[in-house]
Structure formats: structure tokens, C-alpha cells
Design a protein around this motif. Structure first.
Motif, PDB file in Angstrom:
ATOM      1  N   ALA A 226       0.661  -1.288  -0.104  1.00  7.44           N
ATOM      2  CA  ALA A 226      -0.006  -0.071   0.182  1.00  7.44           C
ATOM      3  C   ALA A 226       0.743   1.229   0.040  1.00  7.44           C
ATOM      4  CB  ALA A 226      -0.973   0.002   1.026  1.00  7.44           C
ATOM      5  N   THR A 227       1.971   1.338   0.829  1.00 13.96           N
ATOM      6  CA  THR A 227       2.857   2.196   0.727  1.00 13.96           C
ATOM      7  C   THR A 227       3.541   2.731  -0.536  1.00 13.96           C
ATOM      8  OG1 THR A 227       3.405   1.893   3.113  1.00 13.96           O
ATOM      9  CG2 THR A 227       4.841   3.756   1.946  1.00 13.96           C
ATOM     10  N   VAL A 228       3.965   1.479  -1.144  1.00 16.65           N
ATOM     11  CA  VAL A 228       4.730   1.613  -2.297  1.00 16.65           C
ATOM     12  C   VAL A 228       3.809   2.300  -3.480  1.00 16.65           C
ATOM     13  CG1 VAL A 228       5.954   0.590  -4.210  1.00 16.65           C
ATOM     14  CG2 VAL A 228       6.603   0.170  -1.687  1.00 16.65           C
ATOM     15  N   VAL A 229       2.522   1.602  -3.653  1.00 14.79           N
ATOM     16  CA  VAL A 229       1.524   1.974  -4.551  1.00 14.79           C
ATOM     17  C   VAL A 229       1.244   3.212  -4.719  1.00 14.79           C
ATOM     18  CG1 VAL A 229      -1.027   1.397  -5.403  1.00 14.79           C
ATOM     19  CG2 VAL A 229       0.875  -0.353  -5.003  1.00 14.79           C
ATOM     20  N   ALA A 230       1.108   3.812  -3.283  1.00 17.24           N
ATOM     21  CA  ALA A 230       0.522   5.167  -3.252  1.00 17.24           C
ATOM     22  C   ALA A 230       1.583   6.270  -3.226  1.00 17.24           C
ATOM     23  CB  ALA A 230       0.046   5.274  -1.711  1.00 17.24           C
ATOM     24  N   ALA A 231       2.827   5.840  -3.045  1.00 14.81           N
ATOM     25  CA  ALA A 231       3.779   6.780  -3.299  1.00 14.81           C
ATOM     26  C   ALA A 231       4.702   6.951  -4.555  1.00 14.81           C
ATOM     27  CB  ALA A 231       4.872   6.568  -2.157  1.00 14.81           C
ATOM     28  N   ILE A 232       4.784   5.727  -5.110  1.00 22.02           N
ATOM     29  CA  ILE A 232       5.599   5.454  -6.372  1.00 22.02           C
ATOM     30  C   ILE A 232       4.769   5.081  -7.662  1.00 22.02           C
ATOM     31  CG2 ILE A 232       7.638   4.322  -7.378  1.00 22.02           C
ATOM     32  CD1 ILE A 232       8.813   3.593  -4.610  1.00 22.02           C
TER      33      ILE A 232
END
Length: 321
Positions: A226-232
Motif C-alpha cells: 500500500a505504501t509503495v503503490v501510493a507513493a511510487i
């Protein structure tokens, strides 16, 4: 003297009817009361006191507050100190990893590739050591329902990790990028601990550990994804080729991102690439290893307290003279 010996024999018989975890504490308290009555020469009252304990049903309505307060203190101490200890584990592991890498980098070309696996291995090993220390306190911890147990474990963790993220974030933007994933992990960890505690309470310990470990892993994996999908941003297949790699990550490798954060390896697959691994670990550098350090003790506490004797044990109705 005969009266004293009879009373002591009755107390020993009374103590044997209580759970093993409580016998020694109850025996000491009863012996102290017996000594006071004997010193005062109240032999008849001493016999009534001992006889009432020997004949009363264990678990009558009078609460043994001393035992309850002792267990409450142990529980609060363990659950409040363990999360900061997990932060310390991550920091100590970083220092140890840096020291080892510095000693190896001038001699071996592969030294760069062992940094992330070494850091993760140290966090996991120290996390297991913390779990072993916590296990002793958990046997005498306060026993409540499975959901309350899970929330009681996760709440101090949540406070610790949020405060740590605020302190480590250089600006509000970085905090906003990682905090939603951390909150997802906390929610998933709560569910994993709840499921493990329910199964442990039913005596299914192997299944409890299995569900707990898999649930905690899934929670950490989802948090990283979720963190990677939202930020990168994702890679655009139609993007023209340049000398520089695109600042994006192909979503096809999402299930491997947590393992990539721990090992800096793609497990023989073409994705994630070296550049993608760099982007992922640069974004979520500390969080995966905090999850690794925290999970062993959290699962240990949830399962141990679920299988222990109830904390709010009750003293017999005749426990007062």
C-alpha cells in the motif's frame, strides 16, 4: 503446637486445590495470617480460618486483589516497554550491520549485497530474544478476551511507532507517505493476534502460531504494498526508452516487495529490478524491520496469555479471619 500443625496441614490441602501459578502466593499469605493468629494465642480462630480455606470452593466471590495487582503490574510493564525495545533493536541492528559492512567492504566485492539481509537477520534474532524474555512475564500476565488482548498489545505499539515516525521524518511529506501503511499494518496485526489468541485459548497451539505468523506476515506485506503503490508511480509500458531508468515500479512484483525490503533480492525473477529495489527500500527503509522485530514478542504474549490461567483468580470465601 498440635493446633498449629493441624492448621498448617489444612492450609496445604487448601492450596493444592488452586492453580499452580497461584499456590505459592496464596500459601505465603495464609501462613502470614496464621502466624499472626498463633502469636495472639487465638487457637480456635486459627483453626476456623484454616478449616474455612480447606472446605471452601476455589473460585468463590472474594477477589484476591494482591495477585491481580501483581499481574496487572507485570502486564503493564511488559506491554509498555516492549515496543520501545523493538525500536532499540532496529537501531542496534543498524549499528551492528554498519560495523560489519565497514569491515568487509574493503576486502570483498559482495559486501554491499549483505547489508540488507544482515540487518534483517539481526532484527529477527533480537526480536526472538525479546520474545523469550517476554514469555516469562506472559505466563503471569492478565488474561482478558482475545480481542482485548490484541488491542492491549497493539495500542502501545501504535503509540511507539507513530511517535518514532514523527521524530524520524524530516518533513510532513515523508510522514504522510509512510503513515497510512503503518496504520494498515497495525490493523492487520490486531486481527492476526486476535485469531492466534482465540485458537490458543482453545488449546490449538500449533494452529495459533501458524495463523499468527501468516497473519502478521500478510499484514506487513499489505502495508508495504500500500505504501509503495501510493507513493511510487507505476511503470508506463509506452514510455520511451532513455539512458535513465524510470522513476516507477512495476506492480507485477508487488507480492515480493516485503521480502525485497528484508533481503534486497528478487529471488531469481526479473522484477523488481535493481533500480526498483532501490526505490522501494528508499521509501520504506525502517518499517519492514520494525515489523520483523515486533512480531515475535506480540505473538508470544497473545498466545501465552491465552493459554495461561485466568489473571483475576478468586480467593476462597473463608480467606479472611
Amino acid at each position: 503446637m498440635v493446633t498449629r500443625r493441624v492448621a498448617e496441614a489444612l492450609l496445604r490441602a487448601a492450596a493444592r486445590r488452586w492453580p499452580v501459578a497461584l499456590r505459592e502466593d496464596l500459601r505465603r499469605e495464609w501462613a502470614a495470617e496464621l502466624h499472626v493468629l498463633a502469636e495472639a494465642g487465638q487457637r480456635a480462630r486459627m483453626l476456623r480460618f484454616a478449616a474455612s480455606l480447606a472446605t471452601s470452593r476455589a473460585g468463590a466471590p472474594l477477589v484476591d486483589r494482591a495477585v491481580w495487582h501483581r499481574q496487572l503490574r507485570r502486564t503493564a510493564t511488559a506491554l509498555l516497554l516492549a515496543p520501545p525495545a523493538c525500536v532499540a533493536i532496529v537501531i542496534v541492528a543498524v549499528i551492528a550491520m554498519t560495523t560489519v559492512h565497514f569491515a568487509l567492504e574493503m576486502r570483498f566485492a559482495w559486501a554491499q549485497h549483505v547489508q540488507q539481509p544482515l540487518w534483517s537477520a539481526l532484527c529477527a534474532g533480537l526480536g526472538v530474544l525479546l520474545a523469550l524474555l517476554v514469555a516469562r512475564a506472559a505466563r503471569h500476565g492478565v488474561r482478558v478476551g482475545p480481542l482485548a488482548t490484541a488491542v492491549g498489545i497493539v495500542l502501545p505499539v501504535a503509540i511507539t511507532v507513530v511517535v518514532t515516525e514523527v521524530l524520524l521524518s524530516g518533513d510532513g511529506e515523508q510522514l504522510a507517505r509512510v503513515l497510512p501503511g503503518v496504520l494498515l499494518w497495525l490493523a492487520g496485526l490486531t486481527l492476526a493476534l486476535w485469531g492466534a489468541a482465540v485458537l490458543a485459548g482453545r488449546g490449538r497451539l500449533r494452529l495459533a502460531w501458524t495463523v499468527g505468523v501468516l497473519g502478521a506476515f500478510a499484514a506487513a506485506d499489505i502495508a508495504v504494498i500500500a505504501t509503495v503503490v501510493a507513493a511510487i508511480p507505476p511503470i508506463d509500458p509506452g514510455q520511451p526508452l532513455t539512458d535513465l531508468p524510470p522513476d516507477g515500479v512495476d506492480r507485477i512484483s508487488a507480492p515480493l516487495w516485503l521480502l525485497t525490503c528484508w533481503t534486497d533480492w528478487s529471488f531469481g525473477f526479473s522484477r523488481p529490478t535493481d533500480w526498483e529495489r532501490f526505490l522501494i527500500t528508499d521509501l520504506v527503509l525502517m518499517e519492514p524491520n520494525f515489523y520483523l522485530a515486533c512480531t515475535p514478542y506480540a505473538l508470544t504474549w497473545a498466545i501465552r496469555t491465552a493459554r495461561a490461567a485466568p489473571a483475576a483468580e478468586l480467593a476462597p470465601a473463608g480467606a479472611t479471619a
